[in-house]
Design an enzyme around this catalytic site. Structure first.
Site, PDB file in Angstrom:
ATOM      1  N   GLY A  46       0.871  -1.175   0.000  1.00 29.37           N
ATOM      2  CA  GLY A  46       0.000   0.000   0.000  1.00 29.37           C
ATOM      3  C   GLY A  46       0.904   1.220   0.000  1.00 29.37           C
ATOM      4  N   ASP A 231      -1.428   5.001  -6.283  1.00 28.95           N
ATOM      5  CA  ASP A 231      -0.011   4.877  -5.928  1.00 28.95           C
ATOM      6  C   ASP A 231       0.786   6.104  -6.354  1.00 28.95           C
ATOM      7  OD1 ASP A 231      -0.890   2.021  -5.659  1.00 28.95           O
ATOM      8  OD2 ASP A 231       1.207   1.938  -5.008  1.00 28.95           O
ATOM      9  N   ASN A 241      -2.623   3.125 -10.324  1.00 31.41           N
ATOM     10  CA  ASN A 241      -3.157   2.338  -9.200  1.00 31.41           C
ATOM     11  C   ASN A 241      -3.160   0.867  -9.609  1.00 31.41           C
ATOM     12  OD1 ASN A 241      -4.269   2.230  -6.499  1.00 31.41           O
ATOM     13  ND2 ASN A 241      -6.197   1.656  -7.447  1.00 31.41           N
TER      14      ASN A 241
END
Ligand code: MRU
Length: 331
Positions: A46, A231, A241
């Protein structure tokens, strides 16, 4: 709410996300190489979480080596930066720690304390940014709605309540009852293993779907909004992402479903002009050919496995950040 990363004395303690949902197991280390390895293996994953872990990891390295010179700090930082290429939060956090070391030591820091302080600041600021994202995003969602999300963007992926999932938690805390569909998120199943687990822990009404069910649900009018994380967001608003995000955005436009991207300020990269210039990580073939322990593809098969894709700004309805809500190109 669960804490995925925390300082443990001279080391770092983290939830090994590869073991979920079967086992909630924690790992601890005072060896920064192990922290880099944990980021590469997605034990810690993440975008915000890997930035936070790298910041702590730099403090861990300096504390253990008892080498306090800037050249060493920069070298450790560049090792962390090589762990994963796409999430800008990793680079942003490392640069912040280096800048703090430079400022405090004017060439030679005298102890690791300022690095710990900076890592803790990055961590607590992320928690606060998540809280604000939740507040800002909750304004856009009505009681009783159904949202679809992709990958894992919750407490596991951040230093706080999460980004897209943070919006969902905040809605719940404000008494808005939502239903959530979670994409399983091939190939590493962050949706099935992590989001489904996290939302269940929090008693959120969640239903797991295969990634390729999303389009049909949208066509049936069963999804009110799609909310994903990011991201890296380029200067022109293009979003990197988890792979599959772009397809969701296309499906959302086709079916008139608003498409929201929730991300902290640390995910916006002002240096990169457009999504085409964002480096996209490629993952090992085994993550596709082997469904965890069982081989599901023929030996010797060619595999292409990008971990992320780019969703152009034109497909984004709103960006939800800690600083507010911005309109995307699909307003
Ligand atoms: O490969 P991962 O699991 O690190 O990918 C994570 C994502 O793509 C998330 O959507 C993103 O980092 C946002 S996390 C708040």
């Amino acid at each position: 709410m669960i804490k995925s990363i925390e300082r443990a004395g001279a080391g770092l303690r983290w939830i090994d996300q590869t073991k979920l949902p079967g086992k909630l197991s924690y790992r601890e280390s005072t060896d920064y190489f192990e922290i880099i390895r944990a980021i590469k293996r997605l034990e810690i994953r993440g975008a915000p979480a890997i930035g936070i872990a790298a910041a702590y990891g730099m403090a861990v390295a300096v504390e253990k080596a008892r080498v306090f010179d800037l050249a060493f700090i920069k070298q450790v930082g560049s090792q962390f930066k090589k762990a994963r290429p796409t999430a800008i939060n990793l680079f942003w956090a490392v640069d912040r720690v280096v800048a703090r070391a430079e400022a405090d030591g004017s060439g030679a820091v005298s102890d690791s304390g300022c690095l710990w302080q900076e890592a803790e600041a990055i961590h607590s600021e992320d928690a606060e940014m998540c809280r604000k994202i939740g507040e800002n995003g909750a304004e856009l969602i009505e009681d009783g709605e159904t949202v679809l999300t992709h990958c894992n963007t919750g407490a596991l992926a951040t230093g706080g309540i999460g980004t897209a999932l943070g919006v969902i938690y905040t809605c719940r805390n404000r008494g808005k009852n939502l239903r959530v569909f979670a994409d399983e998120t091939r190939p590493l199943l962050q949706g099935a293993r992590l989001t489904a687990w996290e939302l269940k822990q929090e008693n959120i009404d969640v239903t797991l779907i295969c990634d390729n069910t999303a389009g049909s649900l949208m066509r049936q009018g069963r999804i009110d909004r799609v909310i994903v994380g990011a991201d890296r967001i380029a200067r022109n608003g293009d979003v990197a992402n988890k792979i599959g995000t772009y397809s969701l955005a296309v499906l959302a436009r086709e079916n008139n479903v608003p498409f929201y991207v929730a991300a902290p300020s640390s995910t916006f990269d002002r240096q990169v002009e457009s999504g085409d210039l964002i480096p996209i990580e490629e993952r090992p073939a085994e993550e596709v050919t082997d469904c965890f322990t069982t081989r599901t593809a023929p030996e010797g098969i060619a595999v292409y496995s990008p971990a992320f894709d780019i969703t152009p700004r034109d497909l984004v309805s709103r960006y939800i950040s800690d600083t507010g809500v911005e309109t995307g190109g699909r307003a």
